[in-house]
Scaffold this active site. Structure first.
Site, PDB file in Angstrom:
ATOM      1  N   ARG A   1      30.276  -7.318  37.583  1.00  0.00           N
ATOM      2  CA  ARG A   1      30.061  -5.889  37.817  1.00  0.00           C
ATOM      3  C   ARG A   1      29.412  -5.701  39.180  1.00  0.00           C
ATOM      4  O   ARG A   1      28.602  -6.512  39.611  1.00  0.00           O
ATOM      5  CB  ARG A   1      29.139  -5.301  36.748  1.00  0.00           C
TER       6      ARG A   1
ATOM      7  N   TYR B   1      37.727  -6.692  37.595  1.00  0.00           N
ATOM      8  CA  TYR B   1      36.892  -7.530  36.728  1.00  0.00           C
ATOM      9  C   TYR B   1      36.066  -6.746  35.720  1.00  0.00           C
ATOM     10  O   TYR B   1      35.411  -5.763  36.074  1.00  0.00           O
ATOM     11  CB  TYR B   1      35.933  -8.378  37.588  1.00  0.00           C
TER      12      TYR B   1
ATOM     13  N   LYS C   1      31.450  -0.473  29.733  1.00  0.00           N
ATOM     14  CA  LYS C   1      30.202   0.050  30.291  1.00  0.00           C
ATOM     15  C   LYS C   1      30.363   1.496  30.790  1.00  0.00           C
ATOM     16  O   LYS C   1      29.469   2.330  30.638  1.00  0.00           O
ATOM     17  CB  LYS C   1      29.728  -0.839  31.438  1.00  0.00           C
TER      18      LYS C   1
ATOM     19  N   HIS D   1      22.847   0.110  24.648  1.00  0.00           N
ATOM     20  CA  HIS D   1      23.256  -1.257  24.999  1.00  0.00           C
ATOM     21  C   HIS D   1      22.631  -2.201  23.975  1.00  0.00           C
ATOM     22  O   HIS D   1      21.675  -2.914  24.270  1.00  0.00           O
ATOM     23  CB  HIS D   1      22.751  -1.548  26.419  1.00  0.00           C
TER      24      HIS D   1
ATOM     25  N   SER E   1      20.646  -8.442  30.347  1.00  0.00           N
ATOM     26  CA  SER E   1      21.583  -9.557  30.524  1.00  0.00           C
ATOM     27  C   SER E   1      20.824 -10.882  30.511  1.00  0.00           C
ATOM     28  O   SER E   1      19.660 -10.948  30.903  1.00  0.00           O
ATOM     29  CB  SER E   1      22.299  -9.430  31.869  1.00  0.00           C
TER      30      SER E   1
ATOM     31  N   CYS F   1      19.701 -12.632  28.091  1.00  0.00           N
ATOM     32  CA  CYS F   1      18.618 -12.789  27.114  1.00  0.00           C
ATOM     33  C   CYS F   1      19.163 -13.093  25.718  1.00  0.00           C
ATOM     34  O   CYS F   1      18.449 -12.978  24.730  1.00  0.00           O
ATOM     35  CB  CYS F   1      17.750 -11.543  27.073  1.00  0.00           C
TER      36      CYS F   1
ATOM     37  N   ASP G   1      27.212  -5.870  21.693  1.00  0.00           N
ATOM     38  CA  ASP G   1      26.866  -5.313  23.013  1.00  0.00           C
ATOM     39  C   ASP G   1      26.518  -3.825  23.012  1.00  0.00           C
ATOM     40  O   ASP G   1      25.650  -3.415  23.758  1.00  0.00           O
ATOM     41  CB  ASP G   1      28.038  -5.556  23.978  1.00  0.00           C
TER      42      ASP G   1
ATOM     43  N   ARG H   1      34.027 -15.654  31.622  1.00  0.00           N
ATOM     44  CA  ARG H   1      34.008 -14.882  30.371  1.00  0.00           C
ATOM     45  C   ARG H   1      35.088 -15.312  29.402  1.00  0.00           C
ATOM     46  O   ARG H   1      36.121 -15.854  29.787  1.00  0.00           O
ATOM     47  CB  ARG H   1      34.255 -13.393  30.707  1.00  0.00           C
TER      48      ARG H   1
HETATM   49  C1  OXD Z   1      26.690  -6.900  30.589  1.00  0.00           C
HETATM   50  C2  OXD Z   1      27.845  -7.282  29.775  1.00  0.00           C
HETATM   51  O1  OXD Z   1      26.716  -7.086  31.808  1.00  0.00           O
HETATM   52  O2  OXD Z   1      27.810  -7.064  28.554  1.00  0.00           O
HETATM   53  O3  OXD Z   1      25.726  -6.402  30.017  1.00  0.00           O
HETATM   54  O4  OXD Z   1      28.843  -7.793  30.320  1.00  0.00           O
HETATM   55 MN    MN Z   2      26.172  -5.861  27.962  1.00  0.00          MN
END
Ligand code: OXD
Ligand code: MN
Length: 654
Positions: free
Chosen positions: A95, A236, A245, A265, A287, A289, A312, A424
Site C-alpha cells: 500500500r 497491488y 481498505k 480494522h 500491521s 502484530c 481483518d 501475500r
Molecule cells: C493491512 C492489510 O495492511 O491487512 O492492514 O493488508
Molecule cells: Mn489489515
C-alpha cells in the site's frame, strides 16, 4: 454508449474477434450503474469491456489466460490445486500511504492523519490520467458484495478495473456475481470504485508481467462526500482491490458515521469454553502484530475451541436488543506470507492449499511456493520474488540467498530476502479449517444479524510498559485505550526510530476516512446508540513485552488463549480483578498457566503497573495529540479528561 467491442469467448481474452457492441451485452438496466460505466468506457478507452459473473469457471479462465500471457505461473505441486503465483513490479509491492488521499471538500474533515487535496482539483488531475489509460486492455466490471447477500449489514460495490489480477483477487476477497447486479437492478445502492493500472498499450505493444505507473502517478483517492473511490497506477493489494481498505474501511467508516454503525480494522473470533460457553470477540491490532494469527489461533488450553469469523475487517451494528453485532465483510484472506508457519498459524497455511493466488513469494523446483519463516526447509534452489535464482543458505536450511553457498550472516548483511517482506497469499475463507461457517455467513441463531460481540481488544507491539492484558473500566475508558494505541517501531521497519511508538488509534491510522477526532467522538456516541449495559467489554492486550536481555516474556500464539480465557471469565463476571489507575488487571493467579513454562514471577511483572513507564506513555500521547493540534480541534474533551484522570491516579500511586 460508445461502441467498443467485447469478445464473446472468455474474460481477459486477447483475441481480436469481432463481437457484439457493449450496449447489447450489458447485463443490467440500472441507469446509475450504466451511466457510471459508460462515462469511463468513454474516458479510459478500453479495447474490450467485460462484465464479471463471478463463476468458478470465469475465475479459472482468467487465471489460465494470465498464465498464457506470462502474468501468472501455475503451481504444479499436488499441494496447490488451482493455485497461481504472480510477481509484481519492484516498485509496486505494498500500500502506498504517501499517495493515498481522503479528498473531502474541507481539509479539516480529513484531519491531520490523512493526506488531503481539494476534490475538484484531484478529479481534474485524475481525469487527465484516466484519459485513454485502458487502451489496448480489457475493462472488467466487477459487481461485488461486502458481506453475505441478504444480510442487513452488507453493502454493494462495483469495481471497474483493467487488471485481470485484480479481478481474480476480488473474486476471492469479495462475493462477486450476477446476484449483486440483480440487487442493484432492484434498486440497491452501490459504491463506485474506479481502478486502472495506468499503463495503456500502444497498437501491437506487448504487455509486461506487472503493468503499473510510476510512484508519482499513483493515486489512491477516497471521496467521502460522493462515496466514490478512484485508484490509479498501482495493481497491488489495498491500492487496487478496492473492496478492502478503500471501501470496507475508508469509505465505510464515513458511511458508518453517517448511519450510526462502525467499520473497524478488526478480526472477529468465536471462542467456546470447555463448558460450551460461546463468546465472540473482535480485535484491532496495527500491521505486523499478528491479527491473522490470533483470528485462527489453536488454543493451548485443554477443551477450548477457537473459530474464525474474519481476520481483518469488522462491520458492527447495534442490534434490536441493544447489543453490537458484527459481520466480516470480506470473503477471503489477503495474508502476509513471511512468518506464516506451521507454528505461528497452521490454519492459514492450510487455507492456501487450493484456489489461492500467491504474490511475490519464492517458486520451488517442484512447482510449490516457499517464504522466510514458513517453518519449512528451503529448497536447494528456487526463483525469488524478483524472478532471479536463489539458493539454500550454507549454514541455515530455513534461509535462502542470491548465490549458492552463502552464509546466514552474509545474506542478512545484504538485507536479502527471497520472498518479499510484504508477499501475500489470497485465499478463500472457506478453505480455513477453523472457519465459523455460520458466523462467516453473518448468522446468529439462524438469523442474518451478524454475531453478538462480547469483547473488543486493542493491542500493539510494545516491548515495555503495557501489561499483558488490561481491562477498561467503562466504554469511555475503552475508547481512550483504543485512541492511545500504538506500536513500537522495530529495526525491521525504520532503523533510526527504534523504540519510538507510532500512534495508530484503533489500528485505523491509514484507514480512517475522516477526521480521527470525529472518529473518536463517533466511538463515544455508540454508548448512546446501544444498551450501555450490553456493550462489549474493552481490553488492551500486549503479547510483545521483552525482558532486559531483549527476550519475549510471553510465548504468544496459542498461549494467548490463556488471556482470552481470563477475558471470558471477566465477561461472565466469574473473576475479580485488581483496580489500578490504568484499568483492571488480572490477579496473576487467575491466568491459567497449566502446561506453560512462564514463571509466576514473569507473569507478575507482566501484570504490574509500571508507574514511570505510564507517566512517560501519557506524556507521549498528550504530545502526539498536541502535535496534531488535537485533530484540528476535534479531539473529544472526554478523552483529554480521561488522560488527566489516569495521570492523577498514577500520581497518587505509591
Ligand atoms: C493491512 C492489510 O495492511 O491487512 O492492514 O493488508
Ligand atoms: Mn489489515
Amino acid at each position: 454508449m460508445v461502441t467498443k467491442k467485447t469478445c464473446k469467448k472468455a474474460a481477459g481474452c486477447a483475441c481480436k474477434k469481432a463481437a457484439p457492441a457493449v450496449a447489447e451485452k450489458q447485463p443490467t438496466k440500472n441507469a446509475k450503474l450504466l451511466a457510471w460505466v459508460n462515462q469511463y468506457v468513454k474516458l479510459c478507452q478500453p479495447d474490450n469491456v467485460y462484465w464479471c459473473t463471478g463463476t468458478k469457471k470465469e475465475w479459472k479462465d482468467i487465471c489460465e489466460q494470465m498464465v498464457a500471457n506470462g502474468q501468472f505461473i501455475k503451481l504444479t505441486s499436488k499441494n496447490r490445486k488451482d493455485c497461481y503465483l504472480a510477481r509484481s513490479h519492484e516498485s509496486d509491492v505494498a500500500r502506498v500511504e504517501g499517495r493515498t488521499y481522503i479528498s473531502s471538500k474541507e481539509k479539516v474533515e480529513a484531519g491531520p492523519t490523512n493526506n488531503w487535496e481539494d476534490p475538484a482539483q484531484l478529479k481534474e488531475t485524475l481525469r487527465g490520467l484516466y484519459k485513454g489509460c485502458m487502451k489496448g486492455r480489457t475493462m472488467y466490471i466487477i459487481p461485488f458484495a461486502m458481506g453475505p447477500l441478504g444480510n442487513p449489514i452488507t453493502k454493494l460495490g462495483v469495481e471497474i478495473t483493467d487488471s485481470p489480477y485484480v479481478v481474480v483477487n476480488m473474486e476471492i476477497m469479495t462475493r462477486v456475481g450476477t446476484q449483486v447486479l440483480k440487487a442493484i437492478d432492484k434498486g440497491a445502492d452501490f459504491v463506485p470504485c474506479l481502478h486502472s493500472v495506468g499503463a495503456p498499450l500502444k497498437k501491437g505493444q506487448k504487455d509486461v508481467a506487472w503493468p503499473c505507473a510510476p510512484m508519482e502517478k499513483k493515486y489512491i483517492v477516497q471521496f467521502p462526500e460522493d462515496g466514490e473511490i478512484w485508484s490509479f497506477g498501482s495493481g497491488y493489494g489495498g491500492n487496487a482491490l478496492l473492496g478492502k481498505k478503500c471501501f470496507a474501511l475508508r469509505i465505510a467508516s464515513t458511511l458508518a458515521r453517517r448511519e450510526g454503525w462502525m467499520a473497524e480494522h478488526m478480526l472477529i473470533l468465536k471462542l467456546t469454553s470447555p463448558e460450551g460457553h460461546v463468546h465472540y470477540m473482535t480485535a484491532a491490532f496495527p500491521s505486523a502484530c499478528g491479527k491473522t494469527n490470533l483470528a485462527m489461533m489453536q488454543p493451548r488450553l485443554e477443551g477450548w475451541k477457537l473459530e474464525t469469523v474474519g481476520d481483518d475487517i469488522a462491520w458492527i451494528k447495534p442490534g434490536k436488543d441493544g447489543r453490537l453485532y458484527a459481520i466480516n465483510p470480506e470473503n477471503g484472506f489477503f495474508g502476509v506470507a513471511p512468518g506464516t508457519s506451521k507454528d505461528s498459524n497452521p490454519n492459514a497455511l492450510d487455507s492456501c492449499n487450493k484456489n489461492t493466488i500467491f504474490t511475490n513469494v519464492v517458486l520451488t523446483p517442484d512447482g510449490d511456493i516457499w517464504w522466510e519463516d514458513m517453518g519449512v526447509k528451503a529448497p536447494k534452489e528456487g526463483v525469488d520474488w524478483k524472478g532471479n535464482p536463489c539458493y539454500v543458505c550454507a549454514d541455515d536450511p530455513y534461509r535462502m540467498g542470491p548465490k549458492p553457498g552463502m552464509t546466514k550472516k552474509e545474506i542478512k548483511e545484504m538485507g536479502y530476502v527471497a520472498a518479499h517482506k510484504n508477499s501475500r497469499f489470497t485465499a478463500p475463507a472457506v478453505n480455513c479449517p477453523v472457519l465459523d461457517k455460520d458466523g462467516f455467513e453473518g448468522l446468529f441463531d439462524g438469523e442474518p444479524v451478524g454475531v453478538p460481540i462480547d469483547a473488543m481488544l486493542f493491542g500493539g507491539r510494545r516491548p515495555s510498559t503495557i501489561p499483558l492484558v488490561n481491562q477498561a473500566k467503562d466504554w469511555t475508558h475503552g475508547v481512550f485505550m483504543g485512541a492511545a494505541a500504538g506500536s513500537e517501531i522495530t529495526a525491521a521497519v525504520i532503523s533510526d526510530k527504534i523504540g519510538q511508538v507510532r500512534r495508530d488509534p484503533m489500528a485505523m491510522l491509514p484507514f480512517c476516512g475522516y477526521n480521527m477526532g470525529d472518529y473518536f467522538m463517533h466511538w463515544l456516541t455508540m454508548a448512546l446508540r446501544t444498551d450501555a449495559t450490553k456493550l462489549p467489554k474493552i481490553f488492551f492486550v500486549n503479547w510483545f513485552r521483552k525482558d532486559a536481555d531483549g527476550n519475549f516474556m510471553w510465548p504468544g500464539y496459542g498461549d494467548n488463549s490463556r488471556v482470552l480465557k481470563w477475558i471470558c471469565e471477566r465477561i461472565e463476571g466469574n473473576v475479580e480483578a485488581v483496580e489500578t489507575p490504568i484499568g483492571f488487571l488480572p490477579n496473576p493467579d487467575d491466568i491459567d498457566l497449566t502446561g506453560c513454562d512462564v514463571s509466576k514471577k514473569t507473569l507478575k511483572e507482566l501484570l504490574t503497573v509500571d508507574k514511570a513507564g505510564w507517566e512517560k506513555e501519557l506524556e507521549g500521547l498528550g504530545a502526539d495529540w498536541a502535535a496534531k493540534e488535537d485533530f484540528y480541534g476535534r479531539l473529544p474533551y472526554a478523552l483529554k479528561a480521561k488522560l488527566n484522570e489516569i495521570k492523577d491516579g498514577l500520581a497518587k500511586m505509591k
